[in-house]
Each structure stands twice: as C-alpha cells, then as structure tokens.
Design an enzyme around this catalytic site. Structure first.
Site, PDB file in Angstrom:
ATOM      1  N   GLY A  77      25.130  16.522  43.754  1.00 18.38           N
ATOM      2  CA  GLY A  77      25.562  16.478  42.366  1.00 18.38           C
ATOM      3  C   GLY A  77      25.034  15.275  41.617  1.00 18.38           C
ATOM      4  N   SER A  78      25.462  15.151  40.363  1.00 17.24           N
ATOM      5  CA  SER A  78      24.926  14.095  39.495  1.00 17.24           C
ATOM      6  C   SER A  78      25.494  12.719  39.806  1.00 17.24           C
ATOM      7  CB  SER A  78      25.199  14.448  38.033  1.00 17.24           C
ATOM      8  OG  SER A  78      26.599  14.575  37.795  1.00 17.24           O
ATOM      9  N   THR A  79      26.756  12.649  40.216  1.00 14.98           N
ATOM     10  CA  THR A  79      27.382  11.349  40.454  1.00 14.98           C
ATOM     11  C   THR A  79      26.829  10.674  41.701  1.00 14.98           C
ATOM     12  OG1 THR A  79      29.405  12.244  39.462  1.00 14.98           O
ATOM     13  CG2 THR A  79      29.599  10.147  40.618  1.00 14.98           C
ATOM     14  N   ALA A 134      33.125  15.284  42.918  1.00 17.57           N
ATOM     15  CA  ALA A 134      34.082  16.392  42.823  1.00 17.57           C
ATOM     16  C   ALA A 134      34.060  16.931  41.405  1.00 17.57           C
ATOM     17  CB  ALA A 134      35.489  15.929  43.189  1.00 17.57           C
ATOM     18  N   LYS A 145      35.452  21.573  44.531  1.00 25.62           N
ATOM     19  CA  LYS A 145      34.043  21.237  44.638  1.00 25.62           C
ATOM     20  C   LYS A 145      33.240  22.531  44.704  1.00 25.62           C
ATOM     21  CE  LYS A 145      32.747  18.110  47.552  1.00 25.62           C
ATOM     22  NZ  LYS A 145      31.781  17.580  46.542  1.00 25.62           N
ATOM     23  N   GLY A 146      31.956  22.408  44.454  1.00 24.33           N
ATOM     24  CA  GLY A 146      31.091  23.575  44.538  1.00 24.33           C
ATOM     25  C   GLY A 146      30.496  24.005  43.221  1.00 24.33           C
ATOM     26  N   GLU A 154      28.803  20.591  52.064  1.00 24.25           N
ATOM     27  CA  GLU A 154      29.598  19.424  51.696  1.00 24.25           C
ATOM     28  C   GLU A 154      30.860  19.331  52.538  1.00 24.25           C
ATOM     29  OE1 GLU A 154      28.355  19.016  46.966  1.00 24.25           O
ATOM     30  OE2 GLU A 154      30.122  20.158  47.534  1.00 24.25           O
TER      31      GLU A 154
END
Length: 283
Positions: A77-79, A134, A145-146, A154
């Site tokens: 993800g982006s974070t 998340a 999540k997802g 994950e």
C-alpha cells in the site's frame, strides 16, 4: 456594477458562515463528527497533510520496532512506502543487518528498489516484526485490509511475525468498522466460487457483495494469487471474530480482510503533526 459585486460577495460570505457554523476546520480538512472531508479548494492541502501523516507514522514504527539482525515483514500500500524509505535510511546510516519478507509484488519491488535484502517465508518462516498499513482501524484494533488486493499474503506474513505493527493516517481511525471505510470487507475467493460465495454471504449476513472490477483491464481484479476479490458492504456492526471465522468456512473463500486480534500497536499520523499510538484494550 461594483456595488452589485460587493453585495454578491457579502451574500456569499454570509452563506459560507452559516454553512460552516459549528464545524471544525483543520488545515483544509473539514471534520464532520469523526469523518474527515476535504474541502474542494483545499483538497491539495488535505492530500499533502495525509501524506505527511503517513510518513510520520511509518517513521515512528520503524524507529520504535526495528533493530539490528531482524527479519522484517514488509506490508503493501501507499503508507508502507514511507516505512521502507525510513528502513533503508537506517540500514545505510546504522549499518543494520535486516532481511525483508514482502507481502505482495509491490512490496517485493519496493524492497529491491531501496537496496534492501529480500527473502521469503521458505527461508525465514518466523519474523521478528511485520509492519503494514490498514484501510480502517477500530477502537479494539480490529482492521479492515485488502483495499489494494493483497490481504491473503498480508495476513500470512502478519501471522508469522512475533510483533505486528500497523501504520495509518488520521483518516483510517474509527471507533467502529464502517465509520470511515465505505468500500466493505474484501474477501479473496477462488474464481469458480465467486457466485456461490456471494450467495452464501448474503444469505448469512445480508448487505451487498460485489465482484471487484479492474480499472485498467477488462474484467475483474486478479490477485497475486490468481484469485478474485469480493467486497462485502455490511449493514451493521458484527462480532468480527465470529464473522471472520464463518466466512472463511465457506467453500471457495481463501481469506478475508478482517484482521482480528492480530495488531499489537497502531501508529496514527495526525493532522497536527503528532503521532498517536493505540494499543489493544485491556480486558
């Protein structure tokens, strides 16, 4: 004409004053109750603030939980990009010996691009710590999540870690699931089973279930495991541990995006530049 323009501006100012009365504004991000809504003229500011919040959360998690000679699970993800940037920086500066296990193709590429050591669960089946983002976190540290389609890998990596640490920005913070995240619970399914699984979920729990469709290709999203994803939009709060177990028992379900009793700590980057830490409630 000038007088008409002044009158028009005065009327507009009055309208805005009435419309925004009682609302808390923070750096272009309007807070309505506990929902964060970006004002249109300040959208760029709000996005920048969220990215800075992600960065602060990622740095805090890496600085507090990663030590020398560890095996680290790297989320998707982006974070997580900010966490990996900080991890790579510390490896260079402190000469750390760190091995990374990815949760997705994206995470694998990120590890390689930052010059970190790549491994897998075959060689390192037990991880010291896993760090991931998340889509939503509730007051009990139950996660959805997802959103990026990587939920199965994950969850496997998180389950192999001694410590599972979550990083997020202020927009992911909720008291109950569904308060902020409106796209539902992702469920990875075997392609041939998506219709029977959809029917079983609707019959048991209600709500809406949709096959997630791809944006840049015709047809559905295909996961790294060559499966489909269903997004279940639930109508009410549930006992998420029971729901997670029940859905996983449906033939054809691979995994759900419900992470229950897994997160040890969550770092939220906040609007004011601070990082808020949340631990599981003590029962």
């Amino acid at each position: 004409m000038r007088q008409q323009a002044r009158i028009g501006r005065a009327l507009l100012a009055g309208y805005l004053a009435v419309t925004l009365a009682g609302r808390q504004l923070s750096f272009g991000c309007e807070i309505l109750g506990k929902k964060h809504v970006c004002l249109s003229r300040a959208y760029g500011t709000c996005v920048t603030m969220a990215e800075e919040a992600k960065k602060r959360a990622g740095i805090a998690a890496v600085d507090n939980h990663v030590q020398n000679n560890q095996v680290v699970g790297v989320g998707s993800g982006s974070t997580i990009v900010y966490a990996v940037d900080r991890l790579a920086e510390r490896v260079r500066q402190e000469k750390l010996n760190i091995v990374c296990v990815p949760t997705s193709f994206q995470a694998r590429q990120l590890i390689l691009q930052r010059g970190l050591t790549l491994s897998d669960l075959d060689r390192h089946p037990e991880l010291d710590v896993a760090i991931d983002g998340a889509d939503e976190v509730d007051s009990a540290l139950t996660l959805i999540k997802g959103g990026g389609g990587c939920l199965t890998q994950e969850k496997i990596v998180a389950g192999c870690a001694k410590h599972f640490i979550v990083i997020a920005d202020f927009r992911k913070d909720s008291s109950t699931l569904g308060q902020q995240w409106k796209k539902g619970v992702p469920i990875e399914v075997i392609p041939m089973a998506y219709v029977p699984v959809t029917r079983a979920i609707l019959r048991r729990f209600g709500g809406e279930v949709a096959l997630r469709m791809a944006v840049s290709k015709a047809g559905p999203v295909v996961t790294d495991n060559s499966n489909f994803i269903l997004d279940w939009k639930f109508e009410k709060a549930h006992n998420w541990k029971e729901v997670n177990t029940a859905i996983k028992m449906i033939p054809g379900v691979v995994e759900t995006g419900l992470f229950v009793d897994m997160a040890e700590r969550v770092y939220f980057g906040m609007e004011d530049g601070t990082v808020r830490v949340r631990d599981p409630p003590i029962h």
